[in-house]
Structures are given as C-alpha cells and as structure tokens.
Design a protein around this motif. Structure first.
Motif, PDB file in Angstrom:
ATOM      1  N   LYS A 184      -6.848  -8.195  14.925  1.00 10.34           N
ATOM      2  CA  LYS A 184      -5.636  -8.339  14.118  1.00 10.34           C
ATOM      3  C   LYS A 184      -5.520  -7.201  13.112  1.00 10.34           C
ATOM      4  O   LYS A 184      -6.496  -6.804  12.488  1.00 10.34           O
ATOM      5  N   TRP A 185      -4.288  -6.659  12.980  1.00 12.80           N
ATOM      6  CA  TRP A 185      -3.998  -5.636  11.961  1.00 12.80           C
ATOM      7  C   TRP A 185      -3.423  -6.335  10.739  1.00 12.80           C
ATOM      8  O   TRP A 185      -2.594  -7.227  10.854  1.00 12.80           O
ATOM      9  N   TRP A 186      -3.860  -5.900   9.560  1.00 20.96           N
ATOM     10  CA  TRP A 186      -3.465  -6.549   8.310  1.00 20.96           C
ATOM     11  C   TRP A 186      -2.729  -5.570   7.399  1.00 20.96           C
ATOM     12  O   TRP A 186      -3.003  -4.371   7.401  1.00 20.96           O
ATOM     13  N   GLU A 187      -1.815  -6.140   6.591  1.00 21.55           N
ATOM     14  CA  GLU A 187      -1.182  -5.317   5.548  1.00 21.55           C
ATOM     15  C   GLU A 187      -2.147  -5.210   4.360  1.00 21.55           C
ATOM     16  O   GLU A 187      -2.755  -6.208   3.982  1.00 21.55           O
ATOM     17  N   PRO A 188      -2.236  -4.019   3.762  1.00 26.57           N
ATOM     18  CA  PRO A 188      -3.230  -3.808   2.686  1.00 26.57           C
ATOM     19  C   PRO A 188      -2.702  -4.149   1.293  1.00 26.57           C
ATOM     20  O   PRO A 188      -2.897  -3.400   0.327  1.00 26.57           O
ATOM     21  N   PHE A 189      -1.996  -5.294   1.154  1.00 28.63           N
ATOM     22  CA  PHE A 189      -1.404  -5.649  -0.139  1.00 28.63           C
ATOM     23  C   PHE A 189      -1.846  -7.042  -0.578  1.00 28.63           C
ATOM     24  O   PHE A 189      -2.157  -7.907   0.242  1.00 28.63           O
ATOM     25  N   LEU A 190      -1.845  -7.220  -1.902  1.00 25.10           N
ATOM     26  CA  LEU A 190      -2.189  -8.501  -2.507  1.00 25.10           C
ATOM     27  C   LEU A 190      -1.068  -8.931  -3.443  1.00 25.10           C
ATOM     28  O   LEU A 190      -0.297  -8.079  -3.944  1.00 25.10           O
ATOM     29  N   PRO A 191      -0.958 -10.227  -3.726  1.00 23.95           N
ATOM     30  CA  PRO A 191       0.030 -10.661  -4.724  1.00 23.95           C
ATOM     31  C   PRO A 191      -0.325 -10.087  -6.102  1.00 23.95           C
ATOM     32  O   PRO A 191      -1.501  -9.938  -6.436  1.00 23.95           O
ATOM     33  N   GLU A 220       2.341   2.829 -13.293  1.00 21.95           N
ATOM     34  CA  GLU A 220       3.209   3.448 -12.288  1.00 21.95           C
ATOM     35  C   GLU A 220       2.399   4.216 -11.241  1.00 21.95           C
ATOM     36  O   GLU A 220       2.709   4.178 -10.050  1.00 21.95           O
ATOM     37  N   GLU A 221       1.357   4.896 -11.674  1.00 19.94           N
ATOM     38  CA  GLU A 221       0.534   5.666 -10.739  1.00 19.94           C
ATOM     39  C   GLU A 221      -0.142   4.744  -9.722  1.00 19.94           C
ATOM     40  O   GLU A 221      -0.339   5.109  -8.556  1.00 19.94           O
ATOM     41  N   ASP A 222      -0.487   3.517 -10.161  1.00 19.94           N
ATOM     42  CA  ASP A 222      -1.189   2.571  -9.288  1.00 19.94           C
ATOM     43  C   ASP A 222      -0.264   1.978  -8.222  1.00 19.94           C
ATOM     44  O   ASP A 222      -0.715   1.310  -7.305  1.00 19.94           O
ATOM     45  N   SER A 235       1.366  10.915   3.671  1.00 23.03           N
ATOM     46  CA  SER A 235       2.613  10.551   2.986  1.00 23.03           C
ATOM     47  C   SER A 235       2.310   9.697   1.766  1.00 23.03           C
ATOM     48  O   SER A 235       1.435   8.828   1.796  1.00 23.03           O
ATOM     49  N   ARG A 236       3.059   9.943   0.683  1.00 27.82           N
ATOM     50  CA  ARG A 236       2.914   9.154  -0.542  1.00 27.82           C
ATOM     51  C   ARG A 236       3.756   7.896  -0.388  1.00 27.82           C
ATOM     52  O   ARG A 236       4.982   7.970  -0.254  1.00 27.82           O
ATOM     53  N   MET A 237       3.109   6.727  -0.445  1.00 30.42           N
ATOM     54  CA  MET A 237       3.818   5.480  -0.163  1.00 30.42           C
ATOM     55  C   MET A 237       3.660   4.514  -1.338  1.00 30.42           C
ATOM     56  O   MET A 237       2.614   4.448  -1.981  1.00 30.42           O
ATOM     57  N   ARG A 238       4.740   3.742  -1.591  1.00 28.47           N
ATOM     58  CA  ARG A 238       4.773   2.779  -2.698  1.00 28.47           C
ATOM     59  C   ARG A 238       4.497   1.373  -2.152  1.00 28.47           C
ATOM     60  O   ARG A 238       4.932   1.026  -1.056  1.00 28.47           O
ATOM     61  N   CYS A 239       3.801   0.559  -2.943  1.00 31.74           N
ATOM     62  CA  CYS A 239       3.581  -0.832  -2.538  1.00 31.74           C
ATOM     63  C   CYS A 239       4.869  -1.630  -2.677  1.00 31.74           C
ATOM     64  O   CYS A 239       5.739  -1.290  -3.502  1.00 31.74           O
ATOM     65  N   PRO A 240       5.042  -2.705  -1.908  1.00 26.37           N
ATOM     66  CA  PRO A 240       6.262  -3.514  -1.989  1.00 26.37           C
ATOM     67  C   PRO A 240       6.428  -4.152  -3.372  1.00 26.37           C
ATOM     68  O   PRO A 240       5.451  -4.372  -4.083  1.00 26.37           O
ATOM     69  N   HIS A 241       7.673  -4.476  -3.708  1.00 25.52           N
ATOM     70  CA  HIS A 241       7.966  -5.103  -4.996  1.00 25.52           C
ATOM     71  C   HIS A 241       7.262  -6.465  -5.080  1.00 25.52           C
ATOM     72  O   HIS A 241       7.284  -7.257  -4.147  1.00 25.52           O
ATOM     73  N   GLY A 242       6.624  -6.725  -6.227  1.00 24.25           N
ATOM     74  CA  GLY A 242       5.931  -7.993  -6.439  1.00 24.25           C
ATOM     75  C   GLY A 242       4.535  -8.035  -5.849  1.00 24.25           C
ATOM     76  O   GLY A 242       3.881  -9.076  -5.897  1.00 24.25           O
ATOM     77  N   ARG A 243       4.071  -6.911  -5.298  1.00 28.95           N
ATOM     78  CA  ARG A 243       2.729  -6.876  -4.712  1.00 28.95           C
ATOM     79  C   ARG A 243       2.010  -5.620  -5.189  1.00 28.95           C
ATOM     80  O   ARG A 243       2.626  -4.701  -5.753  1.00 28.95           O
ATOM     81  N   LYS A 244       0.707  -5.593  -4.972  1.00 26.50           N
ATOM     82  CA  LYS A 244      -0.076  -4.431  -5.370  1.00 26.50           C
ATOM     83  C   LYS A 244      -0.989  -4.023  -4.219  1.00 26.50           C
ATOM     84  O   LYS A 244      -1.225  -4.803  -3.281  1.00 26.50           O
ATOM     85  N   TRP A 245      -1.489  -2.812  -4.287  1.00 29.74           N
ATOM     86  CA  TRP A 245      -2.388  -2.329  -3.240  1.00 29.74           C
ATOM     87  C   TRP A 245      -3.716  -3.103  -3.278  1.00 29.74           C
ATOM     88  O   TRP A 245      -4.293  -3.313  -4.345  1.00 29.74           O
ATOM     89  N   VAL A 268       3.826   1.864  10.684  1.00 31.37           N
ATOM     90  CA  VAL A 268       4.870   1.486  11.633  1.00 31.37           C
ATOM     91  C   VAL A 268       6.161   1.348  10.849  1.00 31.37           C
ATOM     92  O   VAL A 268       6.318   0.404  10.056  1.00 31.37           O
ATOM     93  N   GLY A 269       7.060   2.306  11.015  1.00 27.02           N
ATOM     94  CA  GLY A 269       8.278   2.336  10.205  1.00 27.02           C
ATOM     95  C   GLY A 269       7.915   2.643   8.765  1.00 27.02           C
ATOM     96  O   GLY A 269       7.298   3.674   8.469  1.00 27.02           O
ATOM     97  N   ASP A 270       8.240   1.721   7.875  1.00 29.03           N
ATOM     98  CA  ASP A 270       7.862   1.909   6.479  1.00 29.03           C
ATOM     99  C   ASP A 270       6.725   0.970   6.062  1.00 29.03           C
ATOM    100  O   ASP A 270       6.496   0.751   4.874  1.00 29.03           O
ATOM    101  N   LYS A 271       6.046   0.399   7.067  1.00 27.45           N
ATOM    102  CA  LYS A 271       4.972  -0.541   6.765  1.00 27.45           C
ATOM    103  C   LYS A 271       3.615   0.041   7.122  1.00 27.45           C
ATOM    104  O   LYS A 271       3.474   0.742   8.131  1.00 27.45           O
ATOM    105  N   VAL A 272       2.619  -0.291   6.295  1.00 25.07           N
ATOM    106  CA  VAL A 272       1.255   0.178   6.490  1.00 25.07           C
ATOM    107  C   VAL A 272       0.397  -0.982   7.010  1.00 25.07           C
ATOM    108  O   VAL A 272       0.508  -2.111   6.528  1.00 25.07           O
TER     109      VAL A 272
END
Length: 776
Positions: free
Chosen positions: A501-508, A514-516, A524-534, A553-557
């Motif tokens: 299984k492939w997992w998204e690397p984000f936590l609630p 801002e740097e985090d 590529s420099r990518m931002r974590c989704p809103h409401g979540r953190k790396w 895949v697209g804009d998802k890691v």
C-alpha cells in the motif's frame, strides 16, 4: 438438624472428615490421619459441652452451631464459603475501598490439585457395633463418569469394582443383604479422596474467627433475640464450643499449609552442555576425553541417533569429535555421573547456565524458586489451561469450576510477581472463557496502572474445518494480556514490514511555520494540504527518493513505507504451531515478539505452564536465559528432547528468520542448562512421620511434637548431617541454593562455594538452614 451433643459432633465429623478409611496412597493416609486427629480432639469439646450446657438448651445451641459450621465445612475437606449466603460476606468483599472488586467462592484458598486419579482403598462403616468393610478396587478412574458394581461379598466385607464402563450397581446385586444406605455412604467416602486435595485454606483460623464474629453480630442484631440471663449463658457456651472447634480444625489445616509451602528438595538433577562449551574451558579437552572413553558413551551416542543428530557408531563419532567436528552435540551428565563434577568444575555454574528446566507442579516450583530468583526474572510468559465450557484442561471441582480456575491463577501470579524484576513484565494468554476474569485478577495483583496491553493473537484454524451450526460467529482470536510490575518497564518498540500500500505523507494538524509547510519532492517544492502537516522530514523524503519509494501522482505525493510499528494486533503471525505434535503448542514467532520487545540478551525469561517448551526454545535461540516449569509426563518425551535439539541446531520455527541468524546459526550453536525434578506434596505426605494423635488431651500446638522429616538427619550439637542413603537422587547443593537464595559458583566434593563468597559443607549443615526442609 442435630438435636443433641452426639448428633452435632457426628454430623460435624461426617461433613469434615468422613468415614474410617485404609490404604497406602498419601492422600488416603491424609484422610485417615485427619479423621483420627479430629475424633480425638473433638472428644474434649464434647465433654466440655456435656458438663456446661443445660439439657433444655442443648437442642437450640447445637442447632445454631451446626447452622454456622455447615456454611464453611465442605466436601473438599477445606473450610471456605461453600454454603454461604452472599449477605454474610458482603461487607468483607467491599472493605478494600474499591468501587468494583473481584470476588469468587474459593478466594483465600490454595489450589493444590495435581492429578485426578482415584486409588484403591478400604472404607469401614459402623466400626463400633457391627463393622462393614468396603474394598474399592480401582480398574480405571479416568475418562468419564465413575461406575460401580459389587464384584464380591465375604463376611462383613463387600468388594466394589470401580471403572469408567457402563456397569452400575443393579437390582440383583443389591439383594446381597447389604444395606443400600451403607453402600451410598461408602461410595461417598471413596469419592471424597478425589475432592480432598483441591484446596487448602490460607488462613483457616482467621477466616473462621472472622465469620464467627459476623454470625454473632447478626444474631445479636436480630430483633427476635432476647438477651436474658439464660440466653447469655447459652451464648457463652456456644461461643466456647465454636472457638474450640475452630482451634481443632485450624490446627490441622495450618499444618497442611506449612507442609504445602515448605521449600522442596531437588531430585534427579542433570546438566546438558554442548561439546564446544566444554572445549572452550581450560582443562576441557581432558574432561572431554574422559567422556569419549567412558563406559556409558555408547548410551549417549544412542540418544544422539534417536534424536537424529548423527548416523555414526560410537567409535566413529568419537573420532569425528576429536577431529573438531560435531562440536554442538549436547552431553547429558545422566550418562556420566562419576564425571559430572569434572564437567561442572569447568564453569562458574549459576552464572554460566543458560537455563533451568524443572519438572514440578508449578506452585510448588515457584514457591521453592522465589528465594533464589527474587526480582531476577525479566519477562514471564504463560499460556495456562483455558477455562473451557466443557472438558477444561485443568482439574476442577464441578461445583466451583470458575472459582477453581481463578484460584489456581491467583496463587501462582502472586508468587510470579515476587520473582519479576522491577522493570519486568508478564504476558498471559487466554480465550473468551477467561478473559474477563484474567483482566480483573491481573489488575488486582499487578495494579490497574501497570496494565499495558490487550493483544489480539491468532488461534488455530483447524477447528473451522468441521464447525457448523454453532449459532454464533466463529472465534478467530485469543487474547494476550500484558502487565508490567511497575510503571517503568523495559520495553523495545518493534517494527515489521508493511506491504502492498502507498500512503500519503501527511498528518492532521498545522505546520510550525510557513517554511514547515513545504518539502522538496522529486525536485519540486510542494505544499502540504490545508489543515494538515507533513509527516516526513526532508531527510526522510530524500531517503525515500533514493530507495525509489516515493512518487507524485498529479498534485498528490505518495510514499511506500518499508515497515510499521508493531501494535496490539498480532494476527499477522501464527498463534499456534504443530511442529512438536503438542495440541496447545505456542508458535515460536509469537514468543519471539514477546521476548524481543521486553528483554535484552542475558535476561531471564520464565514460563511456568511450559507445555511443549516453546518459550525456553525461543529464549535459547535469542541468547536469553530461561526457566521452564512443567509437570506433565511429556517433560521427558517432548520438552527435554526439544531443548537438546535447540542446543544442537533446530531448523524449525524462527531459525530461518534473517534477523536472528546473528543469534542462532547451524554449526555455531552452544548451550548449557540444568534439568531436575522437585519433591512434591504427595512425597511429603508419604514420607513425613506423625505421632499417634488418637489419645491424650488436645494440645493447641499439637503438631510441634511430631518428627516430620527429622529422620533424614543425624543431629549434632549445632550442626546436622543428612543421611544420604535416605535421600536417594537428592541434589543437595541445588536444594541449599534454593533455600538460601545463594547462587552457586562451584561444587567440589562436599563443599559448595557461592558467588557471594560463602561456603557450605554438606557434612556440617546448620540446622536453621535445613529446618524449613525437614521440620516446619
């Protein structure tokens, strides 16, 4: 209900000690001794009652006495709450300050049952007038409900055959001028021997005195009780008689408790050590040559052949060993007793032993071991017999099945706690029949705050092949409870592969700044989704890129983790195995996870429901030290051979796991362990000498006059010497080590050198050291 002095004491004798019996079995001897003692002691109380109780008060007084004692005098021959209403013990149950308390009928008792085997015996009824003797001849006492048939009649002698067939006493045989009530009484006494050794009261005197106070308190508060002068006189006599009966009962029970808790002699001990261990020691080559040229060496070779280690003759394998081959072969000193001292003199014995394999009922073993191993065991794993609905794997009194099981565990867990290190822990396996009881019992003994986990493990799948129409969901798992002794246990987090299984690397949560919010992923420099953190650091992302376990895949890691932390769901590994042909054989993978998570190399692991020996086998493979306790006959046919195979090389179980090859590999194994038996309760009953307690005035400290096992020693002024001829197969050094708690450095002749620098000469023993073994 008894109406007289005579009725009361006759009834009391009937329910507490039964009829007169004869036989050679230790438990039958116990029944006979108990009856003789009780009848003698009770006579004095009977005389007191005759002299001090007015005739018009007797019926009421003895009726009250019988009502009281009937609640606590049980068919097992033990005093406990067998016929007691709950209200009379309600206050006691909730006197501990807990809002919820675990209460069971046999709380406050020792569970001492070790076998369910009825022995042939004689029961003698109405011996004062026209005695009738019943000779019970046991053909089979296992495998179902007992059946009886009259198989012979002589003058005043009735022979009754006992087996497990469908034959019962029938109407034609009942015409043999034998009173049917006598037959029933005789059978009841015969069956008493299967009940008498279930329990012993831990504190019979304290228990009965407390219950008497509660009973008197309730009697005085009864609105119907009028305390006039006559009633007070009646109460005084009643109390005095009750206290005297309690004295008599408690004396005998306390003597048995002392006997049950005395440390045991070590019997039939031997050492098992691999040849490479011997050769590493200075002088080892000389000792090995003694073994290879010994007259019993062919017997050792025969054992190796049977275990599948070799296919050589004695001479061939001796030459191979001299050439440096087959050095992991295990030597058993049972074949070389005259060389055993030479072998063990090469070692600092207790410091270098890998383990101790002990054949014994486990309470007696734990009680004997606790002085030597107090706070030394790191982890305990047990898989006790399950409290199944039918055909449970332990001996139980039908009326108190659940209580029996809880008492069995409670007795042993209390001792186990003493043996655990302060940073140690215990794992207890059970199924749905006992989960609720074990959880509450463990919380009570080890503390609710020290409960660590309820772990889900797999059970065998073979049952499901034939399970149909059981009207419920099939059970797929067992439970493994884990407690620590304190709130600071030794614990190691384990990881296992996570596949597929492939997992998204984000936590609630929110990033720290801002740097985090950003990571560089595949350039590529990518931002974590809103409401979540790396959930991964930049270094971890870089590592995953190099390992080709990161993708966009697209804009998802997504990332592919190599492993995951072990949680409380252990159904990824088998719970049982069938390698050794043992029905409840725990899998080595299960024990590997228990041991690696809670111990380091050199720590001691214990299992006192050893079964097939999985715990000790895995401990040896993982370079841990171990203690295994098992009382079954398979000790010699399964457990001991298995441990010898582990020393040589056992390719089964976890042996092929890559992560343990640094511990355990073919041609590089080694080991050194000791195995022995312990004296058992039945042995003590058989050997102890007690005086005739059928005459003379009752004495509160009656049993202090008895020799017990003093016949085993020659008494000197300050020292004693054991009569070794009376102690066949006794390992005195190990026995003294267990009694004193001292660890053995060396044994040379009659001198035992301990690691603390002290020495004992077995020819000059301090009586105070020996006293607990021979006179309690």
């Amino acid at each position: 209900m008894p109406h007289s002095n005579e009725d009361f004491f006759s009834k009391l004798t009937e329910i507490f000690v039964g009829e007169k019996v004869e036989g050679n079995d230790p438990l039958i001897r116990l029944m006979r001794m108990k009856r003789e003692y009780f009848l003698n002691a009770i006579q004095e109380i009977r005389n007191y009652a005759d002299s001090n109780l007015k005739r018009e008060l007797r019926e009421e007084v003895f009726s009250k006495l019988y009502t009281f004692f009937f609640k606590y005098f049980c068919e097992t021959g033990t005093v406990f709450l067998c016929n007691t209403d709950s209200y009379s013990v309600y206050d006691r149950i909730y006197a501990f300050g807990e809002d919820v308390a675990l209460f069971w009928k046999t709380r406050g008792l020792y569970y001492i049952k070790s076998e369910r085997v009825l022995k042939s015996m004689k029961v003698i009824l109405d011996e004062t007038s026209n005695p009738v003797e019943f000779e019970f001849k046991v053909n089979s006492s296992k495998g179902g409900k007992l059946r009886y048939r009259i198989c012979g009649v002589r003058e005043n002698v009735v022979e009754i055959c006992v087996n497990s067939s469908d034959e019962e006493i029938n109407s034609s045989e009942a015409l043999l001028n034998v009173n049917q009530d006598l037959i029933k009484r005789a059978i009841k006494t015969f069956e008493r021997q299967s009940n008498i050794d279930y329990f012993l009261a831990k504190d019979p005197r304290g228990f009965l005195e407390e219950q008497l106070k509660i009973w008197i308190y309730q009697y005085l508060l009864d609105s119907r009780t009028v305390l006039d002068k006559s009633r007070i006189e009646e109460l005084e006599v009643l109390l005095h008689v009750a206290e005297k009966v309690i004295d008599v009962v408690a004396n005998f029970e306390e003597e048995l408790v002392k006997m049950w808790n005395k440390p045991r002699f070590v019997l039939k001990s031997n050492y098992v050590v691999t040849i490479n261990k011997i050769l590493r020691k200075e002088g080892g080559k000389r000792v090995l040559e003694k073994i290879l040229t010994h007259g019993n060496f062919p017997l050792q070779v025969k054992e190796w052949l049977e275990l599948g280690f070799i296919s050589h003759t004695a001479q061939e394998i001796a030459n191979e060993i001299r050439d440096g081959n087959y050095l992991t072969l295990p030597i058993d000193t049972k074949y070389f007793k005259d060389v055993e001292e030479d072998i063990i003199s090469l070692f600092n014995i207790d410091s270098e032993l890998d383990g101790w394999l002990i054949k014994s009922e486990n309470y007696q073993a734990l009680n004997t071991l606790r002085q030597k191993f107090q706070r030394r065991v790191q982890t305990i794993y047990i898989d006790p017999p399950f409290n199944k609905e039918q055909e449970a794997d332990y001996f139980y009194s039908v009326k108190y099945k659940d209580s029996t099981w809880i008492t069995m565990l409670e007795n042993r867990l209390v001792l186990a706690k003493e043996i655990l290190r302060d940073d140690g822990g215990i794992f207890i396996r059970c199924d749905y029949n006992g989960n609720a009881y074990v959880r509450m019992l463990g919380d009570e003994i080890f503390g609710k705050d020290n409960f660590r986990n309820e772990i889900v493990i797999s059970r065998t799948k073979e049952f499901y092949k034939s399970a149909r129409n059981i009207k419920r969901f099939m059970v797929d798992t067992d439970t493994l409870f884990y407690w620590s002794k304190t709130n600071a246990p030794k614990f190691r987090e384990l990881s296992i592969p996570r596949m597929g299984k492939w997992w998204e690397p984000f936590l609630p949560g929110k990033p720290k700044d801002e740097e985090d919010e950003f990571r560089v992923v595949l350039g590529s420099r990518m931002r974590c989704p809103h409401g979540r953190k790396w959930g991964l650091t930049q270094e971890q992302i870089n590592y995953l890129e190099r390992e080709r376990r990161l993708k966009v895949v697209g804009d998802k890691v997504y990332y592919y983790p190599s492993d995951t932390v072990v949680k409380n769901n252990w159904t990824d590994i088998p719970g049982y195995s069938r390698r050794w042909g043992f029905e409840t054989e725990n899998s080595e993978s299960l024990l590997k996870r228990v041991i690696l998570s809670t111990t380091d190399e050199g720590d001691i692991i214990m299992d006192f429901f050893l079964g097939s020996g999985t715990t000790t086998a895995v401990a040896q493979k993982l370079r841990r030290r171990w203690i295994g306790i098992e009382m079954g006959d398979h000790f010699y046919s399964v457990v001991l051979p298995r441990m010898k195979k582990v020393l040589f090389f056992d390719s089964s179980g976890i042996s092929s796991d890559e992560d343990i090859k640094r511990f355990y590999n073919r041609g590089k194994t080694e080991g050194f362990f000791k195995y022995y038996e312990l004296e058992q309760f039945e042995d003590i009953l058989r050997s102890s000498i007690y005086l005739n307690h059928t005459s003379g005035k009752f004495f509160k400290y009656e049993f202090l006059r008895d020799p017990k096992l003093l016949s085993l020693v020659e008494m000197g002024k300050d020292k004693v010497k054991l009569k070794l001829e009376e102690l066949n197969n006794v390992d005195l050094p190990e026995t003294l080590s267990l009694v004193t708690g001292k660890w053995i450095r060396s044994i040379i002749g009659t001198k035992i050198d301990f690691i603390d620098g002290s020495t004992i000469d077995v020819n000059e023993l301090d009586f105070q050291i020996m006293r607990r073994l021979i006179w309690w």
